[in-house]
Design an enzyme around this catalytic site. Structure first.
Site, mmCIF file in Angstrom:
data_model
loop_
_atom_site.group_PDB
_atom_site.id
_atom_site.type_symbol
_atom_site.label_atom_id
_atom_site.label_comp_id
_atom_site.label_asym_id
_atom_site.label_seq_id
_atom_site.Cartn_x
_atom_site.Cartn_y
_atom_site.Cartn_z
ATOM 1 C CB SER A 179 4.801 -1.241 12.285
ATOM 2 O OG SER A 179 4.703 0.128 12.271
ATOM 3 C CE LYS A 189 0.079 3.799 4.725
ATOM 4 N NZ LYS A 189 -0.055 3.391 6.237
ATOM 5 C CG HIS A 240 -5.935 2.295 5.594
ATOM 6 N ND1 HIS A 240 -5.320 3.157 5.730
ATOM 7 C CD2 HIS A 240 -4.769 1.177 5.223
ATOM 8 C CE1 HIS A 240 -4.483 2.992 5.858
ATOM 9 N NE2 HIS A 240 -3.620 1.415 5.780
ATOM 10 C CG ASN A 278 -1.592 0.940 1.409
ATOM 11 O OD1 ASN A 278 -1.866 2.133 0.601
ATOM 12 N ND2 ASN A 278 -2.997 1.475 2.800
ATOM 13 C CD GLU A 316 -3.745 -2.401 7.327
ATOM 14 O OE1 GLU A 316 -2.540 -2.246 6.912
ATOM 15 O OE2 GLU A 316 -4.054 -1.754 7.414
ATOM 16 N N GLY A 337 2.330 2.118 10.667
ATOM 17 C CA GLY A 337 3.299 3.869 10.195
ATOM 18 C C GLY A 337 3.754 3.756 12.098
ATOM 19 C CD GLU A 387 -2.946 5.625 6.495
ATOM 20 O OE1 GLU A 387 -2.875 5.877 5.350
ATOM 21 O OE2 GLU A 387 -2.185 5.469 6.805
HETATM 22 P P1 PGA Z 1 2.674 0.659 7.913
HETATM 23 O O1 PGA Z 1 1.191 0.767 6.745
HETATM 24 O O2 PGA Z 1 3.746 -0.655 6.862
HETATM 25 O O3 PGA Z 1 3.862 1.768 7.460
HETATM 26 O O4 PGA Z 1 2.756 0.428 9.027
HETATM 27 C C1 PGA Z 1 0.300 -0.367 7.168
HETATM 28 C C2 PGA Z 1 -0.930 0.095 6.298
HETATM 29 O O5 PGA Z 1 -1.090 1.387 6.023
HETATM 30 O O6 PGA Z 1 -1.657 -0.604 5.206
#
Ligand code: PGA
Length: 250
Positions: A210, A10, A95, A8, A165, A171, A97
């Site tokens: 992460s 983003k 997601h 992903n 998640e 992140g 976000e």
């Molecule tokens: P990250 O994001 O691996 O940077 O923690 C995962 C995600 O948001 O799908």
């Protein structure tokens, strides 16, 4: 069951970096077991570029979101049938976000997942608890509620993937313990099999938050984890390849 390693990106990447990434990943494909399915979900404008760069390779394309309608007056939105048309096999929906920064409700996530399935895409439906919900001991309750409200009953065909998640792990460099991941994945599989009457063998649940080359192998060694959804670490071709290589390392 094939492991799925989904990237992903983003809101990151450029035409040049997408081309470099594709070159880097394709040159290392021989190192990855054929029963690993790799998926890349770049920002929408890069889908065609990656489609060209990856043509003839087994890496699948995916969108990061789609609208719940197949077309219409929705300025700025992207339709699931268009993603399909561009060669996508997957689309991420719900997601955290999108849920938190763009106020997407479970209902919206469900209608997007339904539209994706209806358009011939496999939705990757994301669920996960916040830090506060985990501290309050509400993780399983939250997960169960999100499943009931965001997974369409039509998913009984098995054409969907879930991604667990934890919001606090995205992140942040923090991840749940392996036994916590196992416990939540087990709970998700049980809930989904009850809720939509589907055989447990058909339920695919990815872990995200992460994921890095140094923790992906042990996470994917958990039998209830069918793969990973990777944000930050997926931007570097070498790290993404290393994560894909770790799918069967433990
Ligand atoms: P990250 O994001 O691996 O940077 O923690 C995962 C995600 O948001 O799908």
């Amino acid at each position: 069951m094939k492991k799925i390693i989904a990237a992903n990106w983003k809101m990151n990447g450029s035409v040049a970096s997408a081309k470099d990434w594709a070159k880097g990943v394709t040159s290392s494909l021989a190192k990855i077991k054929p029963d690993v399915e790799m998926v890349v979900c770049p920002p929408f404008p890069l889908i065609s570029i990656l489609g060209d760069e990856l043509s003839g390779c087994p890496i699948k394309l995916g969108g990061q979101d789609c609208h719940s309608e197949k077309n219409g007056a929705y300025t700025g939105e992207t339709a699931a049938p268009l993603l399909k048309d561009l060669g996508c096999g997957y689309v991420i929906v719900g997601h955290s976000e999108r849920r938190h920064l763009f106020n997407e409700s479970d209902d919206v996530v469900k209608s997007k997942a339904l539209c994706a399935m209806d358009s011939g895409l496999i939705p990757i439906i994301c669920i996960g608890e916040t830090q506060k919900q985990r501290e309050d001991g509400k993780t399983i309750e939250v997960i169960n509620r999100q499943i009931e409200r965001s997974v369409p009953k039509e998913a009984a065909s098995g054409n969907f993937v879930l991604a667990y998640e934890p919001v606090w792990a995205i992140g942040s460099g923090k991840i749940p313990t392996l036994s916590e991941i196992k416990e939540v994945h087990k709970a998700i599989i049980n809930k989904v099999s009850d809720f939509i009457a589907i055989d447990v063998a058909q339920i695919r649940v990815l872990y995200g938050g992460s994921v890095k080359p140094d923790n992906s192998g042990e996470i994917m060694a958990i039998s209830e984890v069918c793969g990973v959804l990777v944000g930050g670490a997926s931007l570097k071709a070498d790290d993404f390849v290393e994560i894909a290589m770790s799918a069967y390392s433990n």
